[in-house]
Scaffold this motif. Structure first.
Motif, PDB file in Angstrom:
ATOM      1  N   GLN A   1      46.167  40.926  34.112  1.00  0.00           N
ATOM      2  CA  GLN A   1      45.750  40.360  35.398  1.00  0.00           C
ATOM      3  C   GLN A   1      46.424  38.997  35.591  1.00  0.00           C
ATOM      4  O   GLN A   1      45.766  37.994  35.851  1.00  0.00           O
ATOM      5  N   ASN A   2      47.743  38.991  35.473  1.00  0.00           N
ATOM      6  CA  ASN A   2      48.494  37.738  35.540  1.00  0.00           C
ATOM      7  C   ASN A   2      48.472  37.153  36.951  1.00  0.00           C
ATOM      8  O   ASN A   2      48.355  37.868  37.941  1.00  0.00           O
ATOM      9  N   GLY A   3      48.594  35.820  37.002  1.00  0.00           N
ATOM     10  CA  GLY A   3      48.714  35.154  38.288  1.00  0.00           C
ATOM     11  C   GLY A   3      47.402  34.756  38.919  1.00  0.00           C
ATOM     12  O   GLY A   3      47.400  34.202  40.025  1.00  0.00           O
ATOM     13  N   PHE A   4      46.294  35.022  38.232  1.00  0.00           N
ATOM     14  CA  PHE A   4      44.974  34.680  38.774  1.00  0.00           C
ATOM     15  C   PHE A   4      44.258  33.719  37.827  1.00  0.00           C
ATOM     16  O   PHE A   4      44.425  33.785  36.611  1.00  0.00           O
ATOM     17  N   ASP A   5      43.420  32.867  38.397  1.00  0.00           N
ATOM     18  CA  ASP A   5      42.669  31.900  37.586  1.00  0.00           C
ATOM     19  C   ASP A   5      41.513  32.540  36.843  1.00  0.00           C
ATOM     20  O   ASP A   5      41.131  32.077  35.768  1.00  0.00           O
TER      21      ASP A   5
ATOM     22  N   SER B   1      41.136  31.344  41.843  1.00  0.00           N
ATOM     23  CA  SER B   1      41.534  32.647  42.384  1.00  0.00           C
ATOM     24  C   SER B   1      41.135  33.751  41.423  1.00  0.00           C
ATOM     25  O   SER B   1      41.158  33.574  40.210  1.00  0.00           O
TER      26      SER B   1
ATOM     27  N   SER C   1      41.256  37.898  40.155  1.00  0.00           N
ATOM     28  CA  SER C   1      42.002  39.146  40.130  1.00  0.00           C
ATOM     29  C   SER C   1      41.233  40.214  40.896  1.00  0.00           C
ATOM     30  O   SER C   1      40.014  40.079  41.118  1.00  0.00           O
TER      31      SER C   1
END
Length: 252
Positions: free
Chosen positions: A4-8, A186, A188
């Motif tokens: 779940q890359n790219g999310f906080d 953010s 996912s």
């Protein structure tokens, strides 16, 4: 590939999920509502000091407890007979303040051990959902690390050799969703769906946990009060933080 890359904020399941969080270096919140997380939060609120240790409860666990001057917590049924604290959160009270206990748990303690090297490992459940989320938000701002909420789940009894032993448990999913609802970063798609499950279930939270598979199992074993206790939302304003080998209490 499936991260779940790219999310906080992310959500994962079980021991493999704990390893994923550890490999990413995420702030990690361990959620095992019935009952590791609820027991750790309740015991911490009473001032007890808990040392998580991977299962089973055996001679190695006993030797570890003796080496640190702690009491090895027994299984629920045995602890009832001896009048000692156990994985039942209601077995802890003010009389256990400053006492040391070693807690073995098939799910929560195992996931804690796997993710022990993350920047910060917190214990969350319904009982402290807002408090643990607030603490995770603070740590994220300080460190810049993402947050993974690990729903520990349960184990199927007697899985066959070709079967996955993880049994997703709705109480942990709802506990994770309650925490995610208070996280500010953010999220996912997986985290958003988990959050949505909590929001939909919130009006019937205690009813759903009372009647879910894990709740029924505890009730049938004589621990209905544990189910009632663990299904309450935001009862405690404390957050257990893993400090090397034991949980340190963070208050607000």
């Amino acid at each position: 590939m499936f991260a779940q890359n790219g999310f906080d904020c992310k959500v994962e399941w079980g021991k493999r999920g704990a390893r994923e969080a550890a490999e990413r270096g995420d702030i990690t919140i361990i959620v095992d509502v019935l009952s590791f997380s609820s027991t750790v939060v309740t015991a911490a609120s009473m001032g007890a000091i808990l040392y998580p240790f991977p299962p089973p409860i055996n001679d190695a666990a006993l030797a570890y407890a003796e080496s640190i001057g702690a009491e090895l917590m027994l299984g629920r049924a045995e602890a009832v007979r001896t009048g000692t604290p156990s994985l039942s959160p209601l077995s802890f009270g003010p009389q256990h303040q400053s006492n040391r206990f070693v807690l073995c748990s098939l799910n929560g303690a195992a996931c804690t051990r796997i993710a022990a090297e993350v920047p910060a490992l917190l214990v969350g459940c319904l009982l402290n959902a807002t408090a643990v989320a607030n603490q995770a938000n603070r740590l994220q701002k300080l460190t810049g690390a993402a947050i993974t909420v690990v729903a520990c789940g349960e184990h199927w009894r007697d899985p066959q050799a070709n079967e996955n032993e993880l049994r997703p448990a709705i109480e942990d999913y709802l506990g994770a969703g309650a925490i995610l609802s208070k996280l500010t970063g953010s999220k996912s798609p997986e985290a958003l769906v988990c959050l949505g499950a909590f929001q939909q279930a919130a009006p019937r939270l205690s009813e759903l946990i009372w009647d879910c598979g894990s709740g029924r199992e505890l009730r049938d074993s004589g621990f209905a009060d544990d189910v009632r206790h663990c299904a309450r939302l935001d009862v405690f304003d404390v957050v257990p933080l893993l400090n090397v080998d034991h949980f340190t209490l963070i208050t607000h």
